[in-house]
Design a protein around this motif. Structure first.
Motif, PDB file in Angstrom:
ATOM      1  N   VAL A 174      13.505  26.713  52.945  1.00  0.00           N
ATOM      2  CA  VAL A 174      12.592  26.602  51.810  1.00  0.00           C
ATOM      3  C   VAL A 174      11.298  27.358  52.109  1.00  0.00           C
ATOM      4  N   LEU A 175      10.899  28.239  51.187  1.00  0.00           N
ATOM      5  CA  LEU A 175       9.649  28.985  51.323  1.00  0.00           C
ATOM      6  C   LEU A 175       8.607  28.404  50.375  1.00  0.00           C
ATOM      7  N   VAL A 176       7.467  28.035  50.912  1.00  0.00           N
ATOM      8  CA  VAL A 176       6.377  27.464  50.112  1.00  0.00           C
ATOM      9  C   VAL A 176       5.162  28.376  50.238  1.00  0.00           C
ATOM     10  N   THR A 177       4.603  28.768  49.101  1.00  0.00           N
ATOM     11  CA  THR A 177       3.449  29.673  49.078  1.00  0.00           C
ATOM     12  C   THR A 177       2.168  28.882  48.852  1.00  0.00           C
ATOM     13  N   ARG A 182      -3.513  32.038  51.934  1.00  0.00           N
ATOM     14  CA  ARG A 182      -2.684  33.244  52.008  1.00  0.00           C
ATOM     15  C   ARG A 182      -1.509  33.072  52.975  1.00  0.00           C
ATOM     16  N   ARG A 183      -0.848  31.927  52.851  1.00  0.00           N
ATOM     17  CA  ARG A 183       0.240  31.651  53.774  1.00  0.00           C
ATOM     18  C   ARG A 183       1.554  31.394  53.046  1.00  0.00           C
ATOM     19  N   ILE A 184       2.633  31.818  53.720  1.00  0.00           N
ATOM     20  CA  ILE A 184       3.990  31.455  53.314  1.00  0.00           C
ATOM     21  C   ILE A 184       4.544  30.580  54.425  1.00  0.00           C
ATOM     22  N   LYS A 185       4.942  29.361  54.073  1.00  0.00           N
ATOM     23  CA  LYS A 185       5.456  28.429  55.069  1.00  0.00           C
ATOM     24  C   LYS A 185       6.960  28.248  54.854  1.00  0.00           C
ATOM     25  N   GLU A 186       7.702  28.344  55.955  1.00  0.00           N
ATOM     26  CA  GLU A 186       9.150  28.179  55.883  1.00  0.00           C
ATOM     27  C   GLU A 186       9.541  26.832  56.484  1.00  0.00           C
ATOM     28  N   PHE A 187      10.274  26.055  55.684  1.00  0.00           N
ATOM     29  CA  PHE A 187      10.737  24.741  56.099  1.00  0.00           C
ATOM     30  C   PHE A 187      12.261  24.705  56.121  1.00  0.00           C
ATOM     31  N   SER A 188      12.797  23.852  56.960  1.00  0.00           N
ATOM     32  CA  SER A 188      14.230  23.590  56.919  1.00  0.00           C
ATOM     33  C   SER A 188      14.530  22.742  55.684  1.00  0.00           C
ATOM     34  N   ASN A 205      -4.746  35.505  46.721  1.00  0.00           N
ATOM     35  CA  ASN A 205      -4.113  34.517  45.848  1.00  0.00           C
ATOM     36  C   ASN A 205      -2.618  34.792  45.646  1.00  0.00           C
ATOM     37  N   PRO A 206      -1.836  34.699  46.709  1.00  0.00           N
ATOM     38  CA  PRO A 206      -0.376  34.829  46.540  1.00  0.00           C
ATOM     39  C   PRO A 206       0.194  33.574  45.883  1.00  0.00           C
ATOM     40  N   TRP A 207       0.868  33.764  44.754  1.00  0.00           N
ATOM     41  CA  TRP A 207       1.354  32.619  43.984  1.00  0.00           C
ATOM     42  C   TRP A 207       2.790  32.239  44.315  1.00  0.00           C
ATOM     43  N   HIS A 208       3.627  33.236  44.524  1.00  0.00           N
ATOM     44  CA  HIS A 208       5.050  32.963  44.670  1.00  0.00           C
ATOM     45  C   HIS A 208       5.649  34.014  45.599  1.00  0.00           C
ATOM     46  N   ALA A 209       6.567  33.598  46.455  1.00  0.00           N
ATOM     47  CA  ALA A 209       7.196  34.519  47.407  1.00  0.00           C
ATOM     48  C   ALA A 209       8.699  34.251  47.465  1.00  0.00           C
ATOM     49  N   LEU A 210       9.460  35.332  47.561  1.00  0.00           N
ATOM     50  CA  LEU A 210      10.905  35.270  47.738  1.00  0.00           C
ATOM     51  C   LEU A 210      11.285  36.173  48.909  1.00  0.00           C
TER      52      LEU A 210
END
Length: 337
Positions: A174-177, A182-188, A205-210
């Motif tokens: 799971v990627l959470v922005t 300005r962080r993208i956090k990756e969770f199991s 201001n990054p809103w969404h990341a894929l």
């Protein structure tokens, strides 16, 4: 083609040796056979090349298809998320209970409603096909809620920063922005924090990341008064911008005015929600402009979320009303693509 040339050279050497050994008559027959074989090889190589080009062209032509409205789900509370799982559409609305409306993807009839326990607010939602579950972003409690497809509670975990966008990538993590840091956090899938990526300073201001198939990230960023409103791809570690599309806020082709949400198809073409320009733009995997999939005349209000069902060739767009300085109502517009 290099292989063909090498084959021809080898065959010529063989023919010379045969002239010496068996005479001209046999060589003539062999030459005819060799010529036929070489012609077949060349034709096959050309056909393969043409098929490859046509497939690539077909992808672009199909991608350029402008979306046609096929249905509109009922108006109601504002929509904070939309997703599809199996044969159902999930719509996230802040109602205190029955927050997630579940519709049949074929008939668009309401099937049931789900409640997100202990929620304080919503920002986004996504689904995981492998685990048949939903992930809901709670920016007030700064956590992620995980629910089963029928509402059973699986997990709830803290993010540590205020979350906004969410997505599930090909490894089912799971990627959470988090825009403010300005962080993208990756969770199991169980909520274990695996890594944190900080995007470059220019990605404000990054809103969404894929995550794309090559491991790079595609990110939309920028508020209305920010110097840049763009879509960017970054390296797998998030440190460097590889491609970008956009610039200063604007309404011209190639400009955005708050690009807020993304979707990616099986070929890594990128769909971008452009809130204040009231449209959805399609970009190539290298972020070249392809076309405008949804134009402002197809929407009643302003788009803020979207979801692509590649199998059904349906694009679900959350169309929300902005009234008296706030969001007041919403609906889902279904497009064929």
């Amino acid at each position: 083609m290099v292989v063909v040339v090498m084959v021809m050279v080898v065959l010529m050497v063989v023919m010379v040796m045969m002239v010496i050994v068996v005479g001209m008559a046999v060589v003539v027959v062999v030459v005819v056979v060799v010529v036929v074989v070489v012609v077949v090889v060349i034709v096959a190589a050309v056909v393969v090349s043409v098929i490859f080009v046509l497939r690539q062209t077909c992808v672009y032509v199909c991608a350029c298809t402008v979306g046609q409205v096929v249905h509109t789900l009922p108006e109601g509370e504002i929509v904070w998320g939309v997703a599809s799982l199996a044969d159902e559409i999930y719509v996230l609305r802040p109602k205190g209970q029955d927050d997630i409306e579940v519709y049949d993807a074929a008939t668009y009839h309401l099937q049931r409603c789900l409640t997100v326990p202990n929620s304080r607010g919503f920002a986004d939602m996504t689904v995981c096909e492998r685990y048949r579950c939903l992930y809901v972003v709670d920016p007030i409690a700064m956590c992620i809620h995980r629910l089963g497809a029928h509402g059973e509670m699986h997990a709830q975990w803290p993010v540590g920063d205020k979350p906004y966008g969410i997505s599930v990538h090909r490894t089912h993590n799971v990627l959470v922005t988090c825009p403010s840091v300005r962080r993208i956090k990756e969770f199991s899938p169980r909520g274990d924090l695996l890594r944190e990526l900080t995007v470059p300073e220019c990605v404000v201001n990054p809103w969404h990341a894929l995550q794309l198939a090559n491991g790079h990230f595609v990110v939309c960023h920028g508020e209305a008064d920010d110097p840049a409103n763009r879509v960017c791809t970054t390296t797998a570690d998030g440190r460097r911008v590889v491609h970008s599309h956009g610039g200063q806020p604007g309404s011209d082709v190639g400009r955005y005015h708050v690009p807020r949400h993304l979707a990616v198809d099986n070929n890594d073409f990128v769909f971008v929600v452009d809130v204040n320009n009231r449209r959805v733009t399609l970009l190539s995997p290298t972020l070249d402009y392809v076309c405008q999939v949804v134009s402002r005349d197809k929407l009643k209000w302003r788009p803020r979320r979207l979801h692509l069902d590649a199998q059904r060739r349906r694009l679900y767009v959350a169309d929300n009303e902005w009234k008296e300085g706030g969001l007041s109502a919403g609906r889902i517009v279904v497009f064929s693509i």
